[in-house]
Design a protein around this motif. Structure first.
Motif, PDB file in Angstrom:
ATOM      1  N   GLY A  49       0.859  -1.187   0.000  1.00 14.67           N
ATOM      2  CA  GLY A  49       0.000   0.000   0.000  1.00 14.67           C
ATOM      3  C   GLY A  49       0.886   1.225   0.000  1.00 14.67           C
ATOM      4  N   PRO A  50       0.308   2.408   0.108  1.00 13.62           N
ATOM      5  CA  PRO A  50       1.120   3.626   0.134  1.00 13.62           C
ATOM      6  C   PRO A  50       1.980   3.698   1.398  1.00 13.62           C
ATOM      7  CG  PRO A  50      -1.159   4.112   0.676  1.00 13.62           C
ATOM      8  CD  PRO A  50      -1.132   2.688   0.232  1.00 13.62           C
ATOM      9  N   ARG A  51       3.109   4.371   1.312  1.00 13.46           N
ATOM     10  CA  ARG A  51       3.981   4.519   2.470  1.00 13.46           C
ATOM     11  C   ARG A  51       3.301   5.344   3.552  1.00 13.46           C
ATOM     12  NH1 ARG A  51       7.844   7.641   1.820  1.00 13.46           N
ATOM     13  NH2 ARG A  51       9.330   6.731   3.332  1.00 13.46           N
ATOM     14  N   LEU A  52       3.326   4.833   4.790  1.00 13.56           N
ATOM     15  CA  LEU A  52       2.733   5.516   5.947  1.00 13.56           C
ATOM     16  C   LEU A  52       1.270   5.885   5.684  1.00 13.56           C
ATOM     17  CD1 LEU A  52       5.720   7.846   6.925  1.00 13.56           C
ATOM     18  CD2 LEU A  52       5.130   5.628   7.896  1.00 13.56           C
ATOM     19  N   GLY A  53       0.562   4.962   5.050  1.00 10.16           N
ATOM     20  CA  GLY A  53      -0.846   5.189   4.762  1.00 10.16           C
ATOM     21  C   GLY A  53      -1.707   5.012   5.998  1.00 10.16           C
ATOM     22  N   PRO A  54      -2.766   5.799   6.128  1.00  6.22           N
ATOM     23  CA  PRO A  54      -3.654   5.685   7.291  1.00  6.22           C
ATOM     24  C   PRO A  54      -4.499   4.415   7.219  1.00  6.22           C
ATOM     25  CG  PRO A  54      -4.541   7.249   5.729  1.00  6.22           C
ATOM     26  CD  PRO A  54      -3.196   6.855   5.200  1.00  6.22           C
ATOM     27  N   PRO A  55      -5.155   4.050   8.310  1.00 11.84           N
ATOM     28  CA  PRO A  55      -6.008   2.849   8.299  1.00 11.84           C
ATOM     29  C   PRO A  55      -7.119   2.945   7.258  1.00 11.84           C
ATOM     30  CG  PRO A  55      -5.579   3.565  10.544  1.00 11.84           C
ATOM     31  CD  PRO A  55      -5.038   4.641   9.657  1.00 11.84           C
ATOM     32  N   THR A  56      -7.316   1.854   6.526  1.00 11.34           N
ATOM     33  CA  THR A  56      -8.378   1.731   5.534  1.00 11.34           C
ATOM     34  C   THR A  56      -9.004   0.350   5.671  1.00 11.34           C
ATOM     35  OG1 THR A  56      -6.859   0.883   3.844  1.00 11.34           O
ATOM     36  CG2 THR A  56      -7.163   3.287   3.934  1.00 11.34           C
ATOM     37  N   LEU A  57     -10.034   0.089   4.882  1.00 12.37           N
ATOM     38  CA  LEU A  57     -10.637  -1.238   4.899  1.00 12.37           C
ATOM     39  C   LEU A  57      -9.656  -2.298   4.424  1.00 12.37           C
ATOM     40  CD1 LEU A  57     -14.235  -0.488   3.522  1.00 12.37           C
ATOM     41  CD2 LEU A  57     -13.544  -0.944   5.887  1.00 12.37           C
ATOM     42  N   GLN A  58      -8.805  -1.942   3.476  1.00  8.20           N
ATOM     43  CA  GLN A  58      -7.826  -2.901   2.977  1.00  8.20           C
ATOM     44  C   GLN A  58      -6.691  -3.101   3.963  1.00  8.20           C
ATOM     45  OE1 GLN A  58      -6.142  -1.837  -0.797  1.00  8.20           O
ATOM     46  NE2 GLN A  58      -5.023  -3.777  -1.038  1.00  8.20           N
ATOM     47  N   HIS A  59      -6.293  -2.026   4.654  1.00 11.88           N
ATOM     48  CA  HIS A  59      -5.222  -2.088   5.643  1.00 11.88           C
ATOM     49  C   HIS A  59      -5.742  -1.488   6.951  1.00 11.88           C
ATOM     50  CE1 HIS A  59      -2.562  -3.066   2.301  1.00 11.88           C
ATOM     51  NE2 HIS A  59      -2.939  -1.953   1.686  1.00 11.88           N
ATOM     52  N   PRO A  60      -6.413  -2.290   7.790  1.00 12.41           N
ATOM     53  CA  PRO A  60      -7.080  -1.749   8.990  1.00 12.41           C
ATOM     54  C   PRO A  60      -6.144  -1.044   9.966  1.00 12.41           C
ATOM     55  CG  PRO A  60      -7.849  -3.969   8.500  1.00 12.41           C
ATOM     56  CD  PRO A  60      -6.679  -3.719   7.612  1.00 12.41           C
ATOM     57  N   PHE A  61      -4.876  -1.432  10.012  1.00 10.77           N
ATOM     58  CA  PHE A  61      -3.904  -0.791  10.903  1.00 10.77           C
ATOM     59  C   PHE A  61      -2.973   0.142  10.148  1.00 10.77           C
ATOM     60  CE2 PHE A  61      -3.900  -4.119  14.578  1.00 10.77           C
ATOM     61  CZ  PHE A  61      -5.228  -3.794  14.829  1.00 10.77           C
ATOM     62  N   GLY A  62      -3.302   0.472   8.912  1.00 12.07           N
ATOM     63  CA  GLY A  62      -2.461   1.347   8.117  1.00 12.07           C
ATOM     64  C   GLY A  62      -1.253   0.614   7.551  1.00 12.07           C
ATOM     65  N   THR A  63      -0.306   1.378   7.038  1.00 13.47           N
ATOM     66  CA  THR A  63       0.923   0.818   6.483  1.00 13.47           C
ATOM     67  C   THR A  63       2.129   1.514   7.111  1.00 13.47           C
ATOM     68  OG1 THR A  63       0.860   2.395   4.634  1.00 13.47           O
ATOM     69  CG2 THR A  63      -0.167   0.253   4.276  1.00 13.47           C
ATOM     70  N   ASP A  64       3.301   0.870   6.993  1.00 11.20           N
ATOM     71  CA  ASP A  64       4.509   1.449   7.586  1.00 11.20           C
ATOM     72  C   ASP A  64       5.304   2.224   6.540  1.00 11.20           C
ATOM     73  OD1 ASP A  64       5.713  -0.466   6.021  1.00 11.20           O
ATOM     74  OD2 ASP A  64       6.426  -1.690   7.694  1.00 11.20           O
ATOM     75  N   GLU A  65       6.541   2.555   6.871  1.00  7.32           N
ATOM     76  CA  GLU A  65       7.350   3.404   5.991  1.00  7.32           C
ATOM     77  C   GLU A  65       7.773   2.708   4.708  1.00  7.32           C
ATOM     78  OE1 GLU A  65      10.236   1.198   8.622  1.00  7.32           O
ATOM     79  OE2 GLU A  65       8.248   2.093   8.765  1.00  7.32           O
ATOM     80  N   LEU A  66       7.648   1.386   4.643  1.00  8.12           N
ATOM     81  CA  LEU A  66       7.959   0.637   3.430  1.00  8.12           C
ATOM     82  C   LEU A  66       6.709   0.211   2.676  1.00  8.12           C
ATOM     83  CD1 LEU A  66      10.888  -1.634   4.690  1.00  8.12           C
ATOM     84  CD2 LEU A  66      11.028   0.535   3.452  1.00  8.12           C
ATOM     85  N   GLY A  67       5.547   0.670   3.141  1.00 12.10           N
ATOM     86  CA  GLY A  67       4.298   0.307   2.490  1.00 12.10           C
ATOM     87  C   GLY A  67       3.787  -1.064   2.866  1.00 12.10           C
ATOM     88  N   ARG A  68       4.346  -1.672   3.915  1.00 16.59           N
ATOM     89  CA  ARG A  68       3.874  -2.984   4.364  1.00 16.59           C
ATOM     90  C   ARG A  68       2.619  -2.816   5.214  1.00 16.59           C
ATOM     91  NH1 ARG A  68       9.562  -4.874   6.894  1.00 16.59           N
ATOM     92  NH2 ARG A  68       9.250  -2.798   7.797  1.00 16.59           N
ATOM     93  N   SER A  69       1.658  -3.701   5.006  1.00 11.30           N
ATOM     94  CA  SER A  69       0.447  -3.659   5.813  1.00 11.30           C
ATOM     95  C   SER A  69       0.801  -3.918   7.274  1.00 11.30           C
ATOM     96  CB  SER A  69      -0.557  -4.699   5.319  1.00 11.30           C
ATOM     97  OG  SER A  69      -1.746  -4.667   6.091  1.00 11.30           O
ATOM     98  N   PHE A  70       0.322  -3.075   8.170  1.00  8.51           N
ATOM     99  CA  PHE A  70       0.752  -3.153   9.559  1.00  8.51           C
ATOM    100  C   PHE A  70      -0.014  -4.212  10.347  1.00  8.51           C
ATOM    101  CE2 PHE A  70       2.173  -1.139  13.606  1.00  8.51           C
ATOM    102  CZ  PHE A  70       3.514  -1.055  13.271  1.00  8.51           C
ATOM    103  N   LEU A  71      -1.212  -4.576   9.926  1.00  5.01           N
ATOM    104  CA  LEU A  71      -1.992  -5.585  10.648  1.00  5.01           C
ATOM    105  C   LEU A  71      -1.283  -6.938  10.685  1.00  5.01           C
ATOM    106  CD1 LEU A  71      -4.485  -6.633  12.107  1.00  5.01           C
ATOM    107  CD2 LEU A  71      -5.601  -6.900   9.870  1.00  5.01           C
TER     108      LEU A  71
END
Length: 283
Positions: A49-71
């Protein structure tokens, strides 16, 4: 098995806090064990996902600085934190139970050596021990297990020694000694079953202490190493982006707090079941 099921159902009906703690703990354990097979995503996939992206339905815990899903990384962290803490606490439980029973039963020189050794270990802060162990073994999972075991060992020794001192003077132990039963047989058949209740209660609290220590070590870079994740290392990772991506710290911190709270609540329930006169229901 029926007794365990009856005890769990009694907790669920009688104590809302313990029931919540048990449900939360079982959920976290389920996620930790079966997380890799759940449709949560790959914790190591870069640019999911996008780098440091906020929580979304696809990534409920957002993403980190490398775009990895945080969940999925938090789920991976749950597994690492629980596993390392549980292994270390089990090691300290076995050693602490044996040493505590030996100190309480044999007394004199054995008691002095074991008790003073426990006092020495208890005097060193866990972080200082972590630095010393990491300097010798290097940072990593083995170091984290060693530090947790060393930190929780004196607590278990003290508890088991105290219970053994009260059990060793009872009539059935004296009768076994008069009958010529060996000391090893008395420890295993007469004293061990009577100290297991105290050990089980202490194990739950030691597990929560172990998770705190593991998270602190990983936060300092002495525990789980990248690309693997633990809840402590995720807190360290998120702290660098606290002002622009607070969801990284909030999600991992909330899960860690829930894990520690649930273990302590289950520990209270175990204590109340083994010592009903001291339980919350009668206070």
């Amino acid at each position: 098995m029926r007794a365990v099921t009856s005890w769990l159902s009694r907790i669920w009906r009688a104590d809302a806090l313990s029931a919540f703690g048990l449900a939360a703990l079982l959920l976290l354990i389920f996620l930790g064990i079966f997380g890799p097979w759940l449709p949560l995503g790959d914790p190591t996939q870069i640019a999911a996902g996008p780098r440091l992206g906020p929580p979304t339905l696809q990534h409920p815990f957002g993403t980190d600085e490398l775009g990895r899903s945080f969940l999925p990384r938090v789920v991976q962290g749950i597994r690492a934190t629980f596993l390392l803490s549980a292994v270390a606490v089990l090691i300290s439980a076995v050693i602490g139970t044996l040493l505590g029973m030996a100190a309480g039963y044999f007394g004199r020189a054995v008691d002095i050596v074991v008790a003073r050794g426990a006092d020495i270990l208890f005097a060193f802060p866990a972080i200082l021990v972590g630095l010393l162990v990491a300097a010798v073994l290097g940072p990593g999972q083995v170091s984290a297990i060693a530090v947790i075991a060393i930190a929780t060992l004196p607590l278990l020794i003290r508890v088991v020694r105290s219970v053994t001192l009260s059990v060793a003077g009872r009539g059935f132990v004296t009768a076994a000694e008069v009958a010529g039963v060996s000391a090893l047989r008395i420890l295993l058949l007469h004293i061990l079953p009577n100290v297991m209740g105290a050990v089980m209660v202490q194990l739950t609290y030691a597990l929560s202490i172990g998770m705190i220590i593991e998270s602190a070590l990983s936060f300092l870079g002495l525990g789980v190493q990248p690309p693997e994740a633990s809840l402590g290392s995720l807190l360290r990772q998120g702290s660098a982006y606290l002002t622009i991506a607070p969801w990284m710290v909030l999600s991992s911190g909330a899960v860690l707090s829930l894990a520690i709270m649930s273990v302590n609540l289950v520990g209270d329930a175990v204590r109340d079941a083994l010592e009903p006169l001291k339980g919350r229901a009668l206070t």
